[in-house]
Design a protein around this motif. Structure first.
Motif, PDB file in Angstrom:
ATOM      1  N   GLY A   1       0.810  -1.206   0.000  1.00  0.00           N
ATOM      2  CA  GLY A   1       0.000   0.000   0.000  1.00  0.00           C
ATOM      3  C   GLY A   1       0.844   1.257   0.000  1.00  0.00           C
ATOM      4  O   GLY A   1       2.045   1.219   0.276  1.00  0.00           O
ATOM      5  N   GLU A   2       0.218   2.369  -0.303  1.00  0.00           N
ATOM      6  CA  GLU A   2       0.922   3.655  -0.362  1.00  0.00           C
ATOM      7  C   GLU A   2       1.299   4.096   1.048  1.00  0.00           C
ATOM      8  O   GLU A   2       0.488   4.030   1.969  1.00  0.00           O
ATOM      9  N   ASN A   3       2.534   4.569   1.211  1.00  0.00           N
ATOM     10  CA  ASN A   3       3.016   4.977   2.530  1.00  0.00           C
ATOM     11  C   ASN A   3       2.762   6.445   2.831  1.00  0.00           C
ATOM     12  O   ASN A   3       2.437   6.801   3.969  1.00  0.00           O
ATOM     13  N   TYR A   4       2.927   7.303   1.829  1.00  0.00           N
ATOM     14  CA  TYR A   4       2.913   8.742   2.063  1.00  0.00           C
ATOM     15  C   TYR A   4       1.924   9.441   1.133  1.00  0.00           C
ATOM     16  O   TYR A   4       1.698   9.009  -0.003  1.00  0.00           O
ATOM     17  N   SER A   5       1.376  10.514   1.645  1.00  0.00           N
ATOM     18  CA  SER A   5       0.591  11.437   0.832  1.00  0.00           C
ATOM     19  C   SER A   5       1.339  12.763   0.856  1.00  0.00           C
ATOM     20  O   SER A   5       1.375  13.438   1.885  1.00  0.00           O
ATOM     21  N   GLY A   6       1.984  13.090  -0.249  1.00  0.00           N
ATOM     22  CA  GLY A   6       2.908  14.212  -0.220  1.00  0.00           C
ATOM     23  C   GLY A   6       4.083  13.831   0.656  1.00  0.00           C
ATOM     24  O   GLY A   6       4.691  12.780   0.490  1.00  0.00           O
ATOM     25  N   LEU A   7       4.386  14.643   1.650  1.00  0.00           N
ATOM     26  CA  LEU A   7       5.472  14.339   2.583  1.00  0.00           C
ATOM     27  C   LEU A   7       4.963  13.736   3.887  1.00  0.00           C
ATOM     28  O   LEU A   7       5.747  13.507   4.800  1.00  0.00           O
ATOM     29  N   CYS A   8       3.671  13.485   3.953  1.00  0.00           N
ATOM     30  CA  CYS A   8       3.069  13.037   5.212  1.00  0.00           C
ATOM     31  C   CYS A   8       2.761  11.539   5.203  1.00  0.00           C
ATOM     32  O   CYS A   8       2.241  11.008   4.214  1.00  0.00           O
ATOM     33  N   LEU A   9       3.091  10.872   6.315  1.00  0.00           N
ATOM     34  CA  LEU A   9       2.786   9.461   6.480  1.00  0.00           C
ATOM     35  C   LEU A   9       1.273   9.271   6.525  1.00  0.00           C
ATOM     36  O   LEU A   9       0.555  10.045   7.142  1.00  0.00           O
ATOM     37  N   ARG A  10       0.819   8.230   5.851  1.00  0.00           N
ATOM     38  CA  ARG A  10      -0.603   7.878   5.947  1.00  0.00           C
ATOM     39  C   ARG A  10      -0.822   7.172   7.277  1.00  0.00           C
ATOM     40  O   ARG A  10      -0.596   5.973   7.394  1.00  0.00           O
ATOM     41  N   LEU A  11      -1.201   7.930   8.291  1.00  0.00           N
ATOM     42  CA  LEU A  11      -1.383   7.380   9.634  1.00  0.00           C
ATOM     43  C   LEU A  11      -2.567   6.423   9.644  1.00  0.00           C
ATOM     44  O   LEU A  11      -3.553   6.631   8.934  1.00  0.00           O
ATOM     45  N   PRO A  12      -2.485   5.348  10.453  1.00  0.00           N
ATOM     46  CA  PRO A  12      -3.578   4.370  10.522  1.00  0.00           C
ATOM     47  C   PRO A  12      -4.885   5.016  10.961  1.00  0.00           C
ATOM     48  O   PRO A  12      -4.897   6.004  11.698  1.00  0.00           O
ATOM     49  N   ALA A  13      -5.980   4.435  10.503  1.00  0.00           N
ATOM     50  CA  ALA A  13      -7.300   4.925  10.903  1.00  0.00           C
ATOM     51  C   ALA A  13      -7.536   4.594  12.371  1.00  0.00           C
ATOM     52  O   ALA A  13      -6.871   3.739  12.952  1.00  0.00           O
ATOM     53  N   ASP A  14      -8.491   5.277  12.971  1.00  0.00           N
ATOM     54  CA  ASP A  14      -8.760   5.121  14.406  1.00  0.00           C
ATOM     55  C   ASP A  14      -9.101   3.680  14.785  1.00  0.00           C
ATOM     56  O   ASP A  14      -8.792   3.237  15.883  1.00  0.00           O
ATOM     57  N   GLU A  15      -9.757   2.947  13.854  1.00  0.00           N
ATOM     58  CA  GLU A  15     -10.163   1.584  14.206  1.00  0.00           C
ATOM     59  C   GLU A  15      -9.018   0.572  14.058  1.00  0.00           C
ATOM     60  O   GLU A  15      -9.141  -0.574  14.464  1.00  0.00           O
ATOM     61  N   GLU A  16      -7.899   0.989  13.480  1.00  0.00           N
ATOM     62  CA  GLU A  16      -6.760   0.094  13.316  1.00  0.00           C
ATOM     63  C   GLU A  16      -5.904   0.090  14.580  1.00  0.00           C
ATOM     64  O   GLU A  16      -5.525   1.146  15.086  1.00  0.00           O
TER      65      GLU A  16
ATOM     66  N   PHE B   1      -2.845  -1.541  14.940  1.00  0.00           N
ATOM     67  CA  PHE B   1      -1.408  -1.567  14.713  1.00  0.00           C
ATOM     68  C   PHE B   1      -1.037  -0.781  13.466  1.00  0.00           C
ATOM     69  O   PHE B   1      -1.822  -0.644  12.526  1.00  0.00           O
ATOM     70  N   ALA B   2       0.203  -0.286  13.450  1.00  0.00           N
ATOM     71  CA  ALA B   2       0.721   0.424  12.289  1.00  0.00           C
ATOM     72  C   ALA B   2       1.088  -0.582  11.198  1.00  0.00           C
ATOM     73  O   ALA B   2       1.535  -1.694  11.478  1.00  0.00           O
ATOM     74  N   ARG B   3       0.910  -0.201   9.946  1.00  0.00           N
ATOM     75  CA  ARG B   3       1.252  -1.046   8.811  1.00  0.00           C
ATOM     76  C   ARG B   3       2.748  -0.932   8.525  1.00  0.00           C
ATOM     77  O   ARG B   3       3.333   0.138   8.706  1.00  0.00           O
ATOM     78  N   PRO B   4       3.398  -2.009   8.078  1.00  0.00           N
ATOM     79  CA  PRO B   4       4.823  -1.910   7.752  1.00  0.00           C
ATOM     80  C   PRO B   4       5.075  -0.870   6.670  1.00  0.00           C
ATOM     81  O   PRO B   4       4.273  -0.710   5.738  1.00  0.00           O
ATOM     82  N   VAL B   5       6.179  -0.135   6.796  1.00  0.00           N
ATOM     83  CA  VAL B   5       6.537   0.892   5.819  1.00  0.00           C
ATOM     84  C   VAL B   5       7.855   0.501   5.157  1.00  0.00           C
ATOM     85  O   VAL B   5       8.862   0.300   5.829  1.00  0.00           O
ATOM     86  N   PHE B   6       7.830   0.375   3.828  1.00  0.00           N
ATOM     87  CA  PHE B   6       9.026   0.075   3.045  1.00  0.00           C
ATOM     88  C   PHE B   6       9.207   1.197   2.028  1.00  0.00           C
ATOM     89  O   PHE B   6       8.327   1.431   1.198  1.00  0.00           O
ATOM     90  N   GLU B   7      10.340   1.877   2.098  1.00  0.00           N
ATOM     91  CA  GLU B   7      10.636   2.926   1.127  1.00  0.00           C
ATOM     92  C   GLU B   7      11.441   2.347  -0.044  1.00  0.00           C
ATOM     93  O   GLU B   7      12.037   1.273   0.065  1.00  0.00           O
TER      94      GLU B   7
ATOM     95  N   VAL C   1       7.607   4.934  14.130  1.00  0.00           N
ATOM     96  CA  VAL C   1       7.243   3.890  13.172  1.00  0.00           C
ATOM     97  C   VAL C   1       8.521   3.302  12.585  1.00  0.00           C
ATOM     98  O   VAL C   1       9.352   4.047  12.058  1.00  0.00           O
ATOM     99  N   PRO C   2       8.726   1.982  12.670  1.00  0.00           N
ATOM    100  CA  PRO C   2       9.884   1.371  12.002  1.00  0.00           C
ATOM    101  C   PRO C   2       9.720   1.465  10.484  1.00  0.00           C
ATOM    102  O   PRO C   2       8.709   1.026   9.931  1.00  0.00           O
ATOM    103  N   VAL C   3      10.702   2.067   9.828  1.00  0.00           N
ATOM    104  CA  VAL C   3      10.673   2.236   8.371  1.00  0.00           C
ATOM    105  C   VAL C   3      11.881   1.510   7.783  1.00  0.00           C
ATOM    106  O   VAL C   3      13.010   1.723   8.232  1.00  0.00           O
ATOM    107  N   ARG C   4      11.641   0.661   6.791  1.00  0.00           N
ATOM    108  CA  ARG C   4      12.737  -0.084   6.171  1.00  0.00           C
ATOM    109  C   ARG C   4      13.038   0.480   4.789  1.00  0.00           C
ATOM    110  O   ARG C   4      12.131   0.755   4.009  1.00  0.00           O
ATOM    111  N   VAL C   5      14.356   0.626   4.516  1.00  0.00           N
ATOM    112  CA  VAL C   5      14.786   1.187   3.245  1.00  0.00           C
ATOM    113  C   VAL C   5      15.605   0.161   2.461  1.00  0.00           C
ATOM    114  O   VAL C   5      15.173  -0.327   1.426  1.00  0.00           O
TER     115      VAL C   5
END
Length: 258
Positions: free
Chosen positions: A42-57, A59-65, A181-185
């Motif tokens: 899934g998409e990680n960022y909108s512009g320069l901003c992280l797509r933060l999880p919705a209130d009902e989620e 856990f955070a989703r894994p982020v791979f750049e 948020v752990p981010v993997r590159v």
């Protein structure tokens, strides 16, 4: 010693600079979800901003750049944390908490602020350093545990005591304005990236929850009912928030059991 990135610790077990992930083959200036292998979760960022999880989620989703082997350009939208600090921050002396960090400009919700960078250690070296500390020493060693399917856990230990960046000066708050948020590159060794959990004003101190509670979840029963012996080992919290737990979070797993 200042380092904007993680470095290998004294035990040398983990090299955070090693490139082990394959790169995407995108030839566009910015990768798209439906074609980029780095964005298959899934998409990680909108512009320069992280797509933060919705209130009902929960856990955070894994982020791979996108990484050094990717064919997309440096302007790709999926390259944020790897660009380093882009905001004006200031280290300052607080009244009760020692050094702290504050924003010198407004920060929008979801913007990347900085990493918590330092030496990446194995468990035994992290334990050795913890047990060598005295009551007067500040503890900067951060243990991050990520829970995988099948009950497995990935542990990452980062120590910026001697080699690190501005992240080592961030204070704890029981009601923080940053989320880690752990981010993997380039590899499975994560970068411990701190993002704005809410809109932040210029001059506001930047804080995160040392315990790693996600989106300010309530204090657990175990934390509420800590024994007197455990509390004697913990340090008082001076965050001043309405939900202050009175003590800084404390992880006993790095101490040898009697």
């Amino acid at each position: 010693q200042y380092s904007p990135d993680n470095v290998a610790g004294a035990d040398g077990d983990i090299d955070p600079t090693e490139i082990t992930f394959p790169g995407c083959s995108c030839l566009t200036s910015s990768c798209a979800v439906d074609t980029c292998s780095c964005l298959r979760r899934g998409e990680n960022y909108s512009g320069l901003c992280l797509r933060l999880p919705a209130d009902e989620e929960e856990f955070a989703r894994p982020v791979f750049e996108c990484n050094a082997l990717c064919r997309c350009g440096e302007s790709c939208q999926n390259r944020v944390v790897q660009r380093g600090v882009q905001l004006r921050l200031e280290v300052f002396k607080t009244e009760k908490k020692g050094w702290g960090v504050r924003a010198l400009e407004p920060i929008a919700r979801g913007r990347f602020v900085c990493e918590y960078a330092g030496e990446v250690l194995g468990f035994e070296e992290a334990r050795r350093r913890i047990e060598a500390q005295t009551a007067k020493d500040s503890n900067y060693i951060l243990a991050v545990r990520e829970h995988l399917h099948g009950g497995r856990t990935v542990e990452t230990f980062v120590d910026p005591t001697h080699i690190g960046n501005v992240g080592r000066f961030l204070n704890h708050s029981c009601e923080p304005n940053l989320i880690m948020v752990p981010v993997r590159v380039d590899s499975m060794v994560p970068r411990l990236a701190l993002f704005a959990a809410a809109d932040i004003s210029a001059g506001e101190e930047l804080t995160y929850d040392y315990s790693g509670r996600f989106r300010n979840l309530p204090v657990t029963n175990r934390e509420q009912n800590s024994s007197e012996e455990e509390n004697a080992l913990r340090k008082p919290c001076y965050c001043g928030s309405r939900a202050c737990a009175s003590f800084l979070p404390w992880d006993s797993s790095l101490f040898s059991t009697p």
